[in-house]
Scaffold this motif. Structure first.
Motif, mmCIF file in Angstrom:
data_model
loop_
_atom_site.group_PDB
_atom_site.id
_atom_site.type_symbol
_atom_site.label_atom_id
_atom_site.label_comp_id
_atom_site.label_asym_id
_atom_site.label_seq_id
_atom_site.Cartn_x
_atom_site.Cartn_y
_atom_site.Cartn_z
ATOM 1 N N ARG A 1 -3.531 6.801 -1.840
ATOM 2 C CA ARG A 1 -2.762 5.569 -1.746
ATOM 3 C C ARG A 1 -3.096 4.635 -2.894
ATOM 4 N N HIS B 1 -3.219 0.551 -3.508
ATOM 5 C CA HIS B 1 -3.162 -0.794 -2.937
ATOM 6 C C HIS B 1 -2.943 -1.770 -4.091
ATOM 7 N N THR C 1 0.872 -1.181 0.000
ATOM 8 C CA THR C 1 0.000 0.000 0.000
ATOM 9 C C THR C 1 0.900 1.220 0.000
ATOM 10 N N THR D 1 -7.212 10.719 -4.525
ATOM 11 C CA THR D 1 -6.700 9.483 -3.919
ATOM 12 C C THR D 1 -5.402 9.785 -3.182
ATOM 13 N N ASN E 1 -7.061 0.701 -6.379
ATOM 14 C CA ASN E 1 -6.908 -0.741 -6.212
ATOM 15 C C ASN E 1 -6.376 -1.328 -7.510
ATOM 16 N N THR F 1 -8.603 5.369 -2.524
ATOM 17 C CA THR F 1 -7.627 4.309 -2.740
ATOM 18 C C THR F 1 -7.716 3.798 -4.170
#
Length: 410
Positions: free
Chosen positions: A269, A271, A138, A267, A242, A240
Motif C-alpha cells: 500500500r 499512504h 491509502t 509493500t 509513506n 507501507t
C-alpha cells in the motif's frame, strides 16, 4: 493579571520555545529538531505574552509569498507556534496576541494572513476561513493497478540522496509554485532544508527519508520523497510506502513516479500525505474504492486588507459586484467594496453603491483561493444574495482552474 506583549530576541529562545513545547504536550524534541525551528523563526516577528517575567503565551509570523488565482505571488503573514500556558487560559492572552499579530501583518503590507490549525475551532472568531482541502489516501497496491499516460516509458526513475539532490528539486518546485493557488514560495535555504527534515523520533518504525528523481534526457522532470514501513503477516510482506512529496512537470513524469511507488518490493500500500483534491493519480487507478480517500481542512486564510487582497488575484470570468463585508476583529475591513475584474486583473475599492452580496471576512477568506464556492457558503447561510443573479456570477468568477493546495505545513 499584569500581562504585557513584547517581541522576542535570540536570548529569549529557550524560555519562549520551552513554553511552546509545554503547551504541545511537553515531550522534549531532538536538538536537531529544535535547531531547525530556531533557524526558521523570524525573531523580529515573534511575540511573547509575559506575566510577572514569565512567558505565558507565544506566537510568531513567517514572511511568505503565496500563489493566488492568476499566478501572482502575494505577501502573506504565516501565523505559527501559537500557545497559551494552561495556567493563563480564558484571560484574553490569545486574543491580545492575535490582535498584535494581525496589526503587524497589515503594517508590513501583507494583505493576507494564513495558518494551519492544530485546533480548527479556535480561529474562526478571528476571521480565518478554511481555504484549502487536503486529500489523503491509502492505495491498496495489491489490488489497484495504474494505467500510466503516453510517454511514461520515456521517463527514467533513479534513487538520489535527499540532501544532495535538494537544489535540483527546489528549482523544479519553484517552477511549479505559480501554477497552483495556495503554494508557498520557499525563498531560503532554511525552508528548502525543512522539506527533507527527518527526525528519528517521528519515523515510527519507518525507514529514513528516501528520494527518487524522474528524468527525461537528463532533465529533471519530477521527484518523490518517501519512507517505507516494513510489515509482515502470515501471508507475506505488507509494507507501507509513506509518501511525503511528489512533484512533476507533466503527466508522464507523474505517471512514472506513481508507477515506481506502486511497485516497490515487499509493500502492499501507499499512504499519501496531504495531496491536492485534483491529484492526477485518482484518474490512473483501476479501483478508486480501494484507495480509501479522505478529506481534511488544510490552509486557513483571512484577508487583512480586503481591497488589496481582492485586487491581487484574477477571476475566472468578468465580475462586477459590490460586497458588504463585516469584520468584527479588523473593523477597518468592514463596509462595502466594489470588485471589478476578469482574467487579466482586478481592482477593489470602497463604494457607497448598494450591496449585491453580504458576507463576513471569514467567508471571503474561504472563497479567496477558489476552493470553497460562494454558492456553497450561501447554501449554508454564510453568504446572502442581495441582488438577484449576483451570487451565481460571483461564485463562478471566484473559482480557480486548479484546486488550491498547501504543499507543506508551517
Amino acid at each position: 493579571m499584569t500581562m504585557e506583549l513584547r517581541g522576542i530576541g535570540r536570548e529569549d529562545w529557550d524560555a519562549w520555545y520551552g513554553t511552546v513545547i509545554r503547551a504541545f504536550g511537553g515531550v522534549p524534541e531532538e536538538p536537531a529538531e529544535e535547531a531547525r525551528w530556531r533557524s526558521l523563526v523570524e525573531f523580529g516577528r515573534g511575540i511573547a505574552a509575559v506575566d510577572d517575567a514569565e512567558i505565558v503565551g507565544t506566537a510568531a509570523t513567517f514572511s511568505f509569498r503565496m500563489t493566488v488565482p492568476g499566478g501572482a505571488l502575494v505577501p502573506a503573514g504565516g501565523l505559527t507556534l501559537v500557545s497559551v500556558a494552561a495556567t493563563h487560559r480564558r484571560r484574553g492572552v490569545l486574543r491580545s496576541m492575535m490582535r498584535r499579530q494581525l496589526d503587524e501583518v497589515r503594517a508590513a503590507g501583507e494583505p493576507l494572513a494564513v495558518l494551519t490549525a492544530s485546533e480548527p475551532a479556535i480561529y474562526g472568531r478571528f476571521g480565518y476561513g478554511v481555504a484549502t482541502q487536503e486529500l489523503r489516501a491509502t492505495l491498496d497496491t495489491d489490488r489497484v493497478r495504474l494505467t500510466t499516460p503516453p510517454g511514461t516509458d520515456e521517463v527514467s526513475v533513479r534513487y538520489a540522496d535527499p540532501a544532495k539532490s535538494l537544489t535540483r528539486c527546489e528549482e523544479l518546485y519553484a517552477r511549479l509554485v505559480p501554477t497552483r493557488p495556495g503554494m508557498i514560495e520557499r525563498g531560503s535555504q532554511e525552508w528548502a532544508e525543512n522539506g527533507i527534515a527527518d527526525p528519528v523520533s517521528e519515523r515510527k518504525g519507518s525507514s529514513p527519508l528516501l528520494c527518487v528523481l524522474a528524468e527525461r534526457d537528463g532533465e529533471l522532470v519530477g521527484y518523490a520523497r518517501y519512507s517505507v514501513t516494513p510489515g509482515w503477516d502470515d501471508a507475506g510482506p505488507k509494507g507501507t510506502v509513506n509518501l511525503r512529496d511528489l512533484e512533476a512537470l507533466d503527466p508522464p513524469a507523474a505517471g512514472a513516479l506513481w508507477r515506481f511507488l506502486a511497485g516497490i518490493d515487499l509493500t502492499s500500500r501507499i499512504h499519501t500525505g496531504a495531496r491536492p483534491l485534483d491529484d492526477p493519480w485518482q484518474y490512473l487507478v483501476s479501483d478508486p474504492r480501494r484507495c480509501d480517500r479522505r478529506l481534511r481542512d488544510g490552509l486557513y486564510l483571512r484577508p487583512v486588507d480586503v481591497g488589496a487582497a481582492l485586487a491581487a488575484r484574477t477571476y475566472a470570468r468578468e465580475v462586477d459586484v459590490v460586497l458588504d463585508v463585516t469584520d468584527a476583529f479588523c473593523p477597518q475591513n468592514t463596509g462595502r467594496w466594489r470588485l471589478a475584474g476578469d482574467g487579466t486583473g482586478a481592482r477593489c475599492e470602497r463604494t457607497g453603491a448598494p450591496a449585491d452580496l453580504a458576507l463576513s471576512v471569514r467567508e471571503l477568506g474561504s472563497a479567496y483561493l477558489g476552493g470553497e464556492p460562494l454558492h456553497a457558503l450561501a447554501a449554508a447561510g454564510r453568504v446572502r444574495e442581495l441582488r438577484a443573479g449576483a451570487l451565481e456570477a460571483a461564485s463562478a468568477a471566484f473559482t480557480a482552474e486548479r484546486a488550491p493546495w498547501l504543499p507543506h505545513g508551517f
